[in-house]
Design a protein around this motif. Structure first.
Motif, PDB file in Angstrom:
ATOM      1  N   THR A   1     -19.277  20.222  23.274  1.00 19.87           N
ATOM      2  CA  THR A   1     -20.480  20.108  24.106  1.00 19.87           C
ATOM      3  C   THR A   1     -20.898  18.644  24.240  1.00 19.87           C
ATOM      4  OG1 THR A   1     -21.196  22.307  23.430  1.00 19.87           O
ATOM      5  CG2 THR A   1     -22.876  20.876  24.377  1.00 19.87           C
ATOM      6  N   VAL A   2     -20.803  17.907  23.143  1.00 25.18           N
ATOM      7  CA  VAL A   2     -21.123  16.472  23.174  1.00 25.18           C
ATOM      8  C   VAL A   2     -20.173  15.745  24.113  1.00 25.18           C
ATOM      9  CG1 VAL A   2     -21.061  14.346  21.796  1.00 25.18           C
ATOM     10  CG2 VAL A   2     -22.238  16.372  20.917  1.00 25.18           C
ATOM     11  N   LEU A   3     -18.874  16.020  23.998  1.00 27.80           N
ATOM     12  CA  LEU A   3     -17.886  15.344  24.844  1.00 27.80           C
ATOM     13  C   LEU A   3     -18.119  15.679  26.315  1.00 27.80           C
ATOM     14  CD1 LEU A   3     -15.448  13.456  24.947  1.00 27.80           C
ATOM     15  CD2 LEU A   3     -13.991  15.467  24.676  1.00 27.80           C
ATOM     16  N   LYS A   4     -18.381  16.944  26.616  1.00 27.84           N
ATOM     17  CA  LYS A   4     -18.651  17.357  28.003  1.00 27.84           C
ATOM     18  C   LYS A   4     -19.885  16.636  28.543  1.00 27.84           C
ATOM     19  CE  LYS A   4     -18.412  19.987  31.724  1.00 27.84           C
ATOM     20  NZ  LYS A   4     -17.682  19.425  32.841  1.00 27.84           N
TER      21      LYS A   4
ATOM     22  N   ALA B   1      -8.225  11.754  31.535  1.00 29.99           N
ATOM     23  CA  ALA B   1      -6.905  11.239  31.925  1.00 29.99           C
ATOM     24  C   ALA B   1      -5.793  12.172  31.451  1.00 29.99           C
ATOM     25  CB  ALA B   1      -6.692   9.831  31.364  1.00 29.99           C
ATOM     26  N   GLU B   2      -5.935  12.709  30.255  1.00 32.45           N
ATOM     27  CA  GLU B   2      -4.926  13.632  29.731  1.00 32.45           C
ATOM     28  C   GLU B   2      -4.896  14.920  30.542  1.00 32.45           C
ATOM     29  OE1 GLU B   2      -1.791  14.973  27.532  1.00 32.45           O
ATOM     30  OE2 GLU B   2      -2.637  12.955  27.557  1.00 32.45           O
ATOM     31  N   ARG B   3      -6.069  15.456  30.879  1.00 30.96           N
ATOM     32  CA  ARG B   3      -6.112  16.684  31.683  1.00 30.96           C
ATOM     33  C   ARG B   3      -5.557  16.446  33.079  1.00 30.96           C
ATOM     34  NH1 ARG B   3     -11.285  17.133  30.400  1.00 30.96           N
ATOM     35  NH2 ARG B   3     -11.889  17.720  32.495  1.00 30.96           N
ATOM     36  N   LEU B   4      -5.829  15.278  33.657  1.00 33.35           N
ATOM     37  CA  LEU B   4      -5.264  14.943  34.963  1.00 33.35           C
ATOM     38  C   LEU B   4      -3.743  14.867  34.867  1.00 33.35           C
ATOM     39  CD1 LEU B   4      -5.324  14.062  37.922  1.00 33.35           C
ATOM     40  CD2 LEU B   4      -5.818  11.724  37.122  1.00 33.35           C
ATOM     41  N   SER B   5      -3.243  14.193  33.861  1.00 33.41           N
ATOM     42  CA  SER B   5      -1.797  14.069  33.687  1.00 33.41           C
ATOM     43  C   SER B   5      -1.141  15.449  33.549  1.00 33.41           C
ATOM     44  CB  SER B   5      -1.506  13.204  32.459  1.00 33.41           C
ATOM     45  OG  SER B   5      -0.134  13.014  32.302  1.00 33.41           O
ATOM     46  N   LEU B   6      -1.727  16.317  32.750  1.00 38.25           N
ATOM     47  CA  LEU B   6      -1.185  17.670  32.576  1.00 38.25           C
ATOM     48  C   LEU B   6      -1.244  18.471  33.875  1.00 38.25           C
ATOM     49  CD1 LEU B   6      -2.621  18.560  29.054  1.00 38.25           C
ATOM     50  CD2 LEU B   6      -0.227  18.060  29.646  1.00 38.25           C
ATOM     51  N   ALA B   7      -2.335  18.342  34.617  1.00 39.49           N
ATOM     52  CA  ALA B   7      -2.465  19.051  35.903  1.00 39.49           C
ATOM     53  C   ALA B   7      -1.389  18.577  36.878  1.00 39.49           C
ATOM     54  CB  ALA B   7      -3.858  18.841  36.489  1.00 39.49           C
ATOM     55  N   LEU B   8      -1.140  17.277  36.901  1.00 36.02           N
ATOM     56  CA  LEU B   8      -0.110  16.728  37.791  1.00 36.02           C
ATOM     57  C   LEU B   8       1.277  17.194  37.367  1.00 36.02           C
ATOM     58  CD1 LEU B   8      -1.547  13.121  38.163  1.00 36.02           C
ATOM     59  CD2 LEU B   8      -1.552  14.929  39.911  1.00 36.02           C
ATOM     60  N   GLN B   9       1.543  17.188  36.070  1.00 37.39           N
ATOM     61  CA  GLN B   9       2.843  17.655  35.570  1.00 37.39           C
ATOM     62  C   GLN B   9       3.064  19.123  35.917  1.00 37.39           C
ATOM     63  OE1 GLN B   9       3.610  16.592  31.390  1.00 37.39           O
ATOM     64  NE2 GLN B   9       2.136  14.934  31.674  1.00 37.39           N
ATOM     65  N   ASP B  10       2.029  19.933  35.724  1.00 33.38           N
ATOM     66  CA  ASP B  10       2.135  21.361  36.048  1.00 33.38           C
ATOM     67  C   ASP B  10       2.424  21.573  37.533  1.00 33.38           C
ATOM     68  OD1 ASP B  10       1.628  22.031  33.421  1.00 33.38           O
ATOM     69  OD2 ASP B  10      -0.458  22.633  33.765  1.00 33.38           O
TER      70      ASP B  10
ATOM     71  N   LEU C   1      -5.990  14.612  44.451  1.00 30.88           N
ATOM     72  CA  LEU C   1      -7.199  14.660  45.267  1.00 30.88           C
ATOM     73  C   LEU C   1      -8.074  15.858  44.894  1.00 30.88           C
ATOM     74  CD1 LEU C   1      -5.612  13.654  48.688  1.00 30.88           C
ATOM     75  CD2 LEU C   1      -7.011  12.209  47.192  1.00 30.88           C
ATOM     76  N   GLU C   2      -7.463  17.012  44.699  1.00 34.50           N
ATOM     77  CA  GLU C   2      -8.230  18.202  44.306  1.00 34.50           C
ATOM     78  C   GLU C   2      -8.918  17.995  42.967  1.00 34.50           C
ATOM     79  OE1 GLU C   2      -5.176  21.188  44.306  1.00 34.50           O
ATOM     80  OE2 GLU C   2      -5.327  21.525  46.474  1.00 34.50           O
ATOM     81  N   PHE C   3      -8.202  17.433  42.022  1.00 38.40           N
ATOM     82  CA  PHE C   3      -8.747  17.191  40.683  1.00 38.40           C
ATOM     83  C   PHE C   3      -9.983  16.300  40.768  1.00 38.40           C
ATOM     84  CE2 PHE C   3      -9.061  15.282  36.510  1.00 38.40           C
ATOM     85  CZ  PHE C   3      -8.605  16.252  35.624  1.00 38.40           C
ATOM     86  N   SER C   4      -9.930  15.304  41.649  1.00 40.92           N
ATOM     87  CA  SER C   4     -11.026  14.334  41.732  1.00 40.92           C
ATOM     88  C   SER C   4     -12.349  14.955  42.167  1.00 40.92           C
ATOM     89  CB  SER C   4     -10.663  13.191  42.686  1.00 40.92           C
ATOM     90  OG  SER C   4     -10.777  13.601  44.039  1.00 40.92           O
ATOM     91  N   ILE C   5     -12.305  16.067  42.880  1.00 44.23           N
ATOM     92  CA  ILE C   5     -13.549  16.684  43.346  1.00 44.23           C
ATOM     93  C   ILE C   5     -13.878  17.997  42.640  1.00 44.23           C
ATOM     94  CG2 ILE C   5     -13.626  15.549  45.599  1.00 44.23           C
ATOM     95  CD1 ILE C   5     -12.355  18.099  46.801  1.00 44.23           C
TER      96      ILE C   5
ATOM     97  N   GLU D   1     -13.916  18.950  36.126  1.00 48.64           N
ATOM     98  CA  GLU D   1     -12.986  17.961  35.586  1.00 48.64           C
ATOM     99  C   GLU D   1     -13.619  16.614  35.234  1.00 48.64           C
ATOM    100  OE1 GLU D   1     -10.353  18.883  34.453  1.00 48.64           O
ATOM    101  OE2 GLU D   1      -9.707  20.614  35.606  1.00 48.64           O
ATOM    102  N   ASP D   2     -14.834  16.353  35.672  1.00 52.11           N
ATOM    103  CA  ASP D   2     -15.537  15.102  35.331  1.00 52.11           C
ATOM    104  C   ASP D   2     -14.730  13.861  35.677  1.00 52.11           C
ATOM    105  OD1 ASP D   2     -17.862  16.409  34.104  1.00 52.11           O
ATOM    106  OD2 ASP D   2     -16.424  17.043  32.577  1.00 52.11           O
ATOM    107  N   PHE D   3     -14.103  13.880  36.861  1.00 55.52           N
ATOM    108  CA  PHE D   3     -13.222  12.785  37.280  1.00 55.52           C
ATOM    109  C   PHE D   3     -13.935  11.432  37.351  1.00 55.52           C
ATOM    110  CE2 PHE D   3     -10.951  10.142  40.322  1.00 55.52           C
ATOM    111  CZ  PHE D   3      -9.640  10.285  39.901  1.00 55.52           C
ATOM    112  N   LEU D   4     -15.231  11.436  37.656  1.00 56.09           N
ATOM    113  CA  LEU D   4     -15.937  10.157  37.794  1.00 56.09           C
ATOM    114  C   LEU D   4     -15.855   9.303  36.538  1.00 56.09           C
ATOM    115  CD1 LEU D   4     -19.125  10.945  39.892  1.00 56.09           C
ATOM    116  CD2 LEU D   4     -17.273   9.374  40.465  1.00 56.09           C
ATOM    117  N   VAL D   5     -15.686   9.934  35.382  1.00 56.37           N
ATOM    118  CA  VAL D   5     -15.559   9.129  34.170  1.00 56.37           C
ATOM    119  C   VAL D   5     -14.299   8.263  34.233  1.00 56.37           C
ATOM    120  CG1 VAL D   5     -14.310  10.703  32.623  1.00 56.37           C
ATOM    121  CG2 VAL D   5     -15.982   9.160  31.686  1.00 56.37           C
ATOM    122  N   LEU D   6     -13.258   8.718  34.933  1.00 53.69           N
ATOM    123  CA  LEU D   6     -12.053   7.891  35.053  1.00 53.69           C
ATOM    124  C   LEU D   6     -12.324   6.638  35.873  1.00 53.69           C
ATOM    125  CD1 LEU D   6      -9.010  10.276  35.522  1.00 53.69           C
ATOM    126  CD2 LEU D   6      -9.874   9.183  33.464  1.00 53.69           C
ATOM    127  N   ILE D   7     -13.148   6.780  36.893  1.00 56.91           N
ATOM    128  CA  ILE D   7     -13.498   5.598  37.687  1.00 56.91           C
ATOM    129  C   ILE D   7     -14.273   4.616  36.818  1.00 56.91           C
ATOM    130  CG2 ILE D   7     -14.880   4.781  39.636  1.00 56.91           C
ATOM    131  CD1 ILE D   7     -14.072   7.411  41.065  1.00 56.91           C
TER     132      ILE D   7
END
Length: 188
Positions: free
Chosen positions: A6-9, A58-67, A87-91, A95-101
């Motif tokens: 919960t803290v990490l999220k 970043a790890e979840r994005l990498s796994l999603a791309l690999q899958d 692109l789908e992951f980013s929105i 996935e909280d993609f903005l943290v990667l930016i």
């Protein structure tokens, strides 16, 4: 979900919304509904929590791309699948993609160790894309092109589209669709 989860999220959400400097342990604790001391217990300090948040996304994005690319019929299809999933992951709000930016290795990470670790983590994504392009050149689905440069250009288009969509007020309604179409035309 554990309290640590919960803290990490909550941290990912706030770092994405407010950036590093605008996010405090108190804000994270309030959003997570926990005591501030729990953040220190699990993560030590704000910089370590920032790094953990970026690593997680970043790890979840990498796994999603690999899958996604493992399902590709050929290299061209792998690049298209990679681009579409990126692109789908980013929105995806989950996935909280903005943290990667905010947590890119070129952002405001202060220490060398954190920056080096983040560069290493982020390097997985361009390597995946480069492997897709190389596969396409080998199998003939992509014409003979310089693989590293072509991969970089594709990734630059993706990053630019994402930053335009998420960080600017002038993103056209079909930006992602057109960015993907542009990449597909360029690779043919």
């Amino acid at each position: 979900m554990t309290k640590k989860d919960t803290v990490l999220k909550s941290a990912k959400e706030l770092f994405g919304e407010l950036g590093y400097s605008g996010t405090t342990f108190k804000k994270i604790a309030d959003r997570a509904g926990v005591a501030v001391g729990l953040l220190s217990h699990h993560y030590g300090n704000k910089e370590k929590l920032f790094r953990a948040a970026g690593f997680d996304v970043a790890e979840r994005l990498s796994l999603a791309l690999q899958d996604e690319i493992v399902q590709a019929e050929n290299g061209y299809d792998a690049v298209v699948r990679f681009a579409r999933r990126y692109l789908e992951f980013s929105i995806d709000p989950n996935e909280d993609f903005l943290v990667l930016i905010r947590c890119s290795p070129f952002s405001d990470l202060k220490t060398g160790a954190d920056r080096d670790a983040m560069v290493h983590k982020f390097a997985q994504i361009p390597v995946l894309l480069e492997n897709c392009v190389a596969r396409g050149v080998r199998d003939g689905s992509i014409p003979s092109v310089p693989v590293p440069e072509t991969s970089s250009v594709v990734l630059c288009n993706l990053v630019g589209a994402v930053r335009t969509k998420l960080l600017t007020p002038y993103s056209p309604p079909k930006l992602y669709e057109e960015a993907l179409n542009f990449i597909m035309r360029a690779l043919k």
